[in-house]
Each structure stands twice: as structure tokens, then as C-alpha cells.
Design an enzyme around this catalytic site. Structure first.
Site, PDB file in Angstrom:
ATOM      1  N   CYS A 103       3.569   8.413   1.267  1.00  0.00           N
ATOM      2  CA  CYS A 103       4.106   7.423   2.217  1.00  0.00           C
ATOM      3  C   CYS A 103       4.204   6.100   1.472  1.00  0.00           C
ATOM      4  O   CYS A 103       3.204   5.580   0.983  1.00  0.00           O
ATOM      5  CB  CYS A 103       3.130   7.338   3.390  1.00  0.00           C
ATOM      6  SG  CYS A 103       3.548   6.054   4.560  1.00  0.00           S
TER       7      CYS A 103
ATOM      8  N   GLU B 294       0.818  -1.195   0.000  1.00  0.00           N
ATOM      9  CA  GLU B 294       0.000   0.000   0.000  1.00  0.00           C
ATOM     10  C   GLU B 294       0.854   1.249   0.000  1.00  0.00           C
ATOM     11  O   GLU B 294       1.960   1.271   0.542  1.00  0.00           O
ATOM     12  CB  GLU B 294      -0.896  -0.002   1.231  1.00  0.00           C
ATOM     13  CG  GLU B 294      -1.909  -1.116   1.154  1.00  0.00           C
ATOM     14  CD  GLU B 294      -2.858  -1.105   2.325  1.00  0.00           C
ATOM     15  OE1 GLU B 294      -4.066  -1.221   2.077  1.00  0.00           O
ATOM     16  OE2 GLU B 294      -2.425  -0.992   3.469  1.00  0.00           O
TER      17      GLU B 294
ATOM     18  N   CYS C 289       7.274  -5.900  15.331  1.00  0.00           N
ATOM     19  CA  CYS C 289       6.878  -5.000  16.421  1.00  0.00           C
ATOM     20  C   CYS C 289       5.441  -5.361  16.804  1.00  0.00           C
ATOM     21  O   CYS C 289       4.600  -5.586  15.928  1.00  0.00           O
ATOM     22  CB  CYS C 289       6.983  -3.534  15.982  1.00  0.00           C
ATOM     23  SG  CYS C 289       8.655  -3.097  15.495  1.00  0.00           S
TER      24      CYS C 289
ATOM     25  N   CYS D 100       2.189  -3.393  15.477  1.00  0.00           N
ATOM     26  CA  CYS D 100       2.181  -3.032  14.052  1.00  0.00           C
ATOM     27  C   CYS D 100       1.473  -4.092  13.212  1.00  0.00           C
ATOM     28  O   CYS D 100       1.813  -5.277  13.275  1.00  0.00           O
ATOM     29  CB  CYS D 100       3.619  -2.840  13.566  1.00  0.00           C
ATOM     30  SG  CYS D 100       3.745  -2.579  11.794  1.00  0.00           S
TER      31      CYS D 100
ATOM     32  N   CYS E  75       6.914  -7.488   7.021  1.00  0.00           N
ATOM     33  CA  CYS E  75       8.114  -7.058   7.743  1.00  0.00           C
ATOM     34  C   CYS E  75       8.484  -8.152   8.728  1.00  0.00           C
ATOM     35  O   CYS E  75       7.626  -8.741   9.379  1.00  0.00           O
ATOM     36  CB  CYS E  75       7.858  -5.753   8.489  1.00  0.00           C
ATOM     37  SG  CYS E  75       9.314  -5.149   9.375  1.00  0.00           S
TER      38      CYS E  75
ATOM     39  N   CYS F   4      -0.807   5.259   9.746  1.00  0.00           N
ATOM     40  CA  CYS F   4       0.400   4.491  10.066  1.00  0.00           C
ATOM     41  C   CYS F   4       0.053   3.178  10.730  1.00  0.00           C
ATOM     42  O   CYS F   4      -0.739   3.136  11.644  1.00  0.00           O
ATOM     43  CB  CYS F   4       1.245   5.237  11.090  1.00  0.00           C
ATOM     44  SG  CYS F   4       2.177   6.510  10.392  1.00  0.00           S
TER      45      CYS F   4
HETATM   46  N1  SAH Z   1       9.642  -0.024   9.654  1.00  0.00           N
HETATM   47  C1  SAH Z   1       9.801   1.366   9.799  1.00  0.00           C
HETATM   48  C2  SAH Z   1       8.893   2.194   8.928  1.00  0.00           C
HETATM   49  C3  SAH Z   1       7.463   1.753   8.739  1.00  0.00           C
HETATM   50  S1  SAH Z   1       6.384   1.944  10.088  1.00  0.00           S
HETATM   51  C4  SAH Z   1       9.683   1.764  11.256  1.00  0.00           C
HETATM   52  O1  SAH Z   1       9.263   0.944  12.060  1.00  0.00           O
HETATM   53  O2  SAH Z   1      10.043   2.891  11.576  1.00  0.00           O
HETATM   54  C5  SAH Z   1       6.143   3.711  10.206  1.00  0.00           C
HETATM   55  C6  SAH Z   1       5.789   4.178  11.617  1.00  0.00           C
HETATM   56  O3  SAH Z   1       4.473   3.710  11.996  1.00  0.00           O
HETATM   57  C7  SAH Z   1       6.737   3.639  12.661  1.00  0.00           C
HETATM   58  O4  SAH Z   1       7.095   4.628  13.600  1.00  0.00           O
HETATM   59  C8  SAH Z   1       5.895   2.578  13.317  1.00  0.00           C
HETATM   60  O5  SAH Z   1       6.348   2.255  14.598  1.00  0.00           O
HETATM   61  C9  SAH Z   1       4.533   3.212  13.313  1.00  0.00           C
HETATM   62  N2  SAH Z   1       3.447   2.273  13.549  1.00  0.00           N
HETATM   63  C10 SAH Z   1       3.407   0.950  13.278  1.00  0.00           C
HETATM   64  N3  SAH Z   1       2.224   0.432  13.644  1.00  0.00           N
HETATM   65  C11 SAH Z   1       1.491   1.456  14.146  1.00  0.00           C
HETATM   66  C12 SAH Z   1       0.164   1.544  14.660  1.00  0.00           C
HETATM   67  N4  SAH Z   1      -0.638   0.490  14.700  1.00  0.00           N
HETATM   68  N5  SAH Z   1      -0.261   2.752  15.073  1.00  0.00           N
HETATM   69  C13 SAH Z   1       0.527   3.839  14.985  1.00  0.00           C
HETATM   70  N6  SAH Z   1       1.788   3.814  14.492  1.00  0.00           N
HETATM   71  C14 SAH Z   1       2.258   2.628  14.088  1.00  0.00           C
HETATM   72 FE1  SF4 Z   2       8.353  -3.561  10.738  1.00  0.00          FE
HETATM   73 FE2  SF4 Z   2       6.072  -2.517  11.635  1.00  0.00          FE
HETATM   74 FE3  SF4 Z   2       8.185  -2.728  13.260  1.00  0.00          FE
HETATM   75 FE4  SF4 Z   2       8.229  -0.940  11.272  1.00  0.00          FE
HETATM   76  S1  SF4 Z   2       6.834  -0.940  13.023  1.00  0.00           S
HETATM   77  S2  SF4 Z   2       9.875  -2.371  11.846  1.00  0.00           S
HETATM   78  S3  SF4 Z   2       7.064  -2.059   9.689  1.00  0.00           S
HETATM   79  S4  SF4 Z   2       7.065  -4.439  12.324  1.00  0.00           S
END
Ligand code: SAH
Ligand code: SF4
Length: 385
Positions: free
Chosen positions: A104, A91, A115, A118, A111, A359
């Protein structure tokens, strides 16, 4: 075999031109046609000799990922789902604001870093995106937004200097003024392809964006942060999310490999080459997990020697996440503690909620090849190497 010219930056295209027996300067013309004019049909590239156009038609293609769906939210945020084959989708989101337009983009299908808050991380990992699939997102969005807004090239493509002026003039062709790697995936885990795509974003013959308007967001892959600093120092956002290792180990598992102290040291090194004199720390606000006043105070202590700004991101829920978004009151109090300590802090507006374009809600379609549920933490760390 046909090659996809979207896979090449200026250097790669020059190599390709040599291979097909053409002068390297043709690379510049091709770059402009492909990325500035959004042209995918070689027969329209009017300043290339007919013989060359015919040669290109048999050896090459300009092929971005295919668009499967296109949604516009009530607030103007727009989300596209793109097919990258084999049932996988990625996306990208365009966020229009009064003074800028931010695209974006995604860097991986899924991934591996897992995390816990996420949606992408929950889906597992399939593969890295190719350069064509990464830059193809910008190529596609740029073309679509420009065509829809009725912006045409006022000048002939043969006049590159004038043409560049048109592209640069604010409010005309610059619909996408900023690019952030905050879609699916960890950009620094797909280093080479992301670096080549960055070259194209910054190249005056392609998108001509300034380093400060292109942001790589990372969960903290320390060695790759150093490589980025050496190769292509664009603006950096670091997903911090916790003020201590005990909590960060849980939320961002890669922290067990690169703990906060090493991460902050890497930020300091990065700042020596960065186009901005601060690092942006992203901090997702999770109700009852990392959003108390004492967390905020601990954070202030933690970053006292790191020039930084904070971006607080209210958690974007997705099914079965197990987390809740912090209350607006908790976010406000947390922000005030940081601000009172002199840290510039913004709270990210939740945009495009109604189309799940915020995000961490960028789920795409991931056929997990890793069967994450059965993997150990150690294996996840290995995958992140
Ligand atoms: N992998 C990279 C970039 C993609 S995620 C990273 O982790 O930085 C982009 C941002 O969205 C990151 O700061 C991530 O922690 C945040 N993010 C992921 N899941 C989220 C959620 N459910 N709600 C709000 N922010 C989230
Ligand atoms: Fe991967 Fe989501 Fe963690 Fe970013 S926030 S490193 S996309 S698992």
C-alpha cells in the site's frame, strides 16, 4: 546536474539515453537493472559498457526516498516511514496474506481533500510526490523483502527471458503481487506522476504487474477518473462512504464539486475500459453516522445500475478524530443487507493495528503548507482541481 533515473518510465529513459548519446535500447537494460534487480550502483551493471557506466555515474543517480523507520506488527503487516526531505515523511505498508502480498503506497505528502474521518486529510497538504518517490516505495519494498527472504536471482541478469521467468514464478520472487494506492494522498490529484509510476509497475522490463493487480483508490475526482481510463486503466476503487449527497458532502468534501450522480456516471464510463468488470466501492463504517440499516438500503438503491463490489472498512481511530468505529454487530447487519441484495461485500480486516498501519492511520509527517484550518471550503475545492 544529476538526474534521478527513478523518475523515468521506459519512454523517459529512452529520451535520457538519447540525450547522453546512447542508443534507446539501453533504456531497456537500465530498466531491468534498476527495477528488476534493484540495482542502484551503475558500476555493478555488468552488461553496460564501462564508458557508459562511468558516464552514468557522473550524470545520474538511482535514489529512492530514505527509510527512517521500519516496524513489523504482530500479524506480519509491515510499515516503513520514508523521508521525502524538509521534515516530511510518507508511509507505506506491506500486507502479507497466504495467496498474495499487497503493498500500500502513498502518492502525496498529506492530502488537500480534507475528508473528515481521515488522519492524512486532517494533517493538511504539503506537496505531490515525484515519480521517484512513488515508484521508489515499490523499488525499496521489493528489494528489502526479497533480500530478507533470501530470494536471489538464480540466473544471470544477462539472460532476460529466463530472468523474467524467475520473477514471474509465484512464491519465489513475487513477494509483492499487488499494489494499492491507499496510503497517504489522493492519487488522481497527482495525475501525471502517478500515471508514469503506473507505467513502470505494468512494464515487463520493470515490475510486470497486471492491470488488475494494481488498484488506484480515489475519493472521486471525476475528470481525472476519465483521464485514467484513457491513459492507464488499472483496477479502480472509489471511496463512497455515504449513500446520499447530504451525508457525503460532509464526509468527503470533494462531493460538493463532483456529486454522487456524476461520480457513478464516471464509474460507468470507467468500466468500459477497466481490467475488471466491477468497481470496488470503499465504505468506512462510522458509528452512528453512516452505518444504519436504512443507510444500507439506500446504498443498495443507489448502486443498482453499477456493477460493483463493496469493501466495508471499520473506521480506524486516531487522536481527536471525533468518530468511533461501528460495532461488529452493526457492520455485520450492514453487510447482510448488501449481500441479500446480491452485492458482493467484504469487510476489511483491520491489519497492523498495533503499529498504526491500517487505512487512514497512515499519518507520516506532514508540514502543512496550506494552513488548512484557515481555508474555506472553496479553497479546498480549488486545490483539488
Ligand atoms: N485518497 C484516496 C486513497 C487513500 S485513502 C481515497 O480517499 O480513496 C484509502 C482508503 O482509506 C480510502 O477509502 C479512505 O476513505 C480510507 N480511510 C481514510 N481514513 C480512514 C480511517 N480513519 N479509517 C478507515 N478508512 C479510512
Ligand atoms: Fe485524502 Fe484521506 Fe480523503 Fe483519501 S480519504 S481523499 S487521503 S483526505
Amino acid at each position: 546536474m544529476t538526474v534521478n533515473l527513478l523518475d523515468f518510465d521506459a519512454e523517459g529513459l529512452a529520451g535520457f539515453c538519447m540525450e547522453i548519446g546512447e542508443k534507446p535500447f539501453r533504456a531497456r537494460q537500465l530498466l531491468r537493472w534498476i527495477h528488476q534487480s534493484g540495482e542502484a550502483d551503475f558500476s555493478n551493471m555488468s552488461d553496460l559498457a564501462k564508458v557508459l557506466r562511468e558516464k552514468l555515474a557522473t550524470t545520474a543517480v538511482v535514489e529512492p526516498p530514505r527509510v527512517i523507520s521500519d516496524h513489523i506488527a504482530a500479524d506480519g503487516t509491515r510499515k516503513w516511514l520514508l523521508s521525502v526531505g524538509a521534515g516530511n515523511g510518507i508511509e507505506m505498508v506491506f500486507i502479507p496474506e497466504s495467496n498474495r502480498g499487497t503493498l500500500c503506497i502513498s502518492s502525496q505528502v498529506g492530502c488537500a481533500l480534507a475528508c473528515t474521518f481521515c488522519s492524512t486529510g486532517k494533517q493538511g497538504f504539503n506537496r505531490n510526490l515525484t515519480v521517484a518517490e512513488i515508484i521508489g516505495q515499490l523499488w525499496w519494498a521489493n528489494k528489502a523483502l526479497r533480500e530478507e527472504s533470501g530470494i536471489e536471482y538464480a540466473l544471470e541478469p544477462e539472460s532476460p527471458v529466463n530472468k523474467r521467468e524467475v520473477i514471474r514464478s509465484p512464491g519465489r520472487s513475487r513477494i509483492i503481487s499487488n499494489v494499492v494506492f491507499m496510503g497517504m494522498g489522493e492519487p488522481l490529484a497527482n495525475f501525471e506522476n502517478v500515471a508514469t509510476a503506473l507505467n513502470l509497475m505494468l512494464d515487463d522490463n520493470a515490475y510486470g504487474l497486471s492491470r488488475r493487480r494494481v488498484t488506484v483508490s480515489t475519493s472521486g475526482l471525476v475528470p481525472a477518473m476519465d483521464r485514467l481510463r484513457e491513459r492507464c486503466p488499472v483496477a479502480l476503487a472509489v471511496s463512497l462512504h455515504a449513500p446520499n449527497d447530504a451525508l457525503r458532502d460532509q464526509l468527503v468534501p470533494i462531493n460538493r464539486k463532483y456529486p454522487i450522480k456524476e461520480l457513478l456516471a464516471a464509474c460507468q464510463r470507467y468500466l468500459q475500459s477497466a481490467p475488471r468488470d466491477f468497481i470496488t466501492f470503499e465504505y468506512v463504517m462510522l458509528d452512528g453516522v453512516n452505518d444504519s440499516v436504512s443507510h444500507a438500503r439506500e446504498l443498495v438503491q443507489l448502486v443498482q445500475d453499477t456493477p460493483c463490489k463493496f469493501n466495508l472498512i471499520p473506521f480506524n481511530p486516531f487522536p481527536d478524530s471525533g468518530y468511533k468505529r461501528s460495532s461488529p454487530e452493526a457492520v455485520r447487519i450492514f453487510r447482510d443487507v448488501l449481500m441479500q441484495a446480491g452485492l458482493v461485500t467484504t469487510v476489511r480486516k483491520t491489519r497492523g493495528d498495533d503499529i498504526a498501519a491500517a487505512c487512514g492511520q497512515l499519518a507520516g509527517q506532514v508540514l502543512d503548507k496550506t494552513r488548512r484550518v484557515q481555508r474555506t471550503g472553496h479553497e479546498i475545492m480549488q486545490a483539488a482541481r
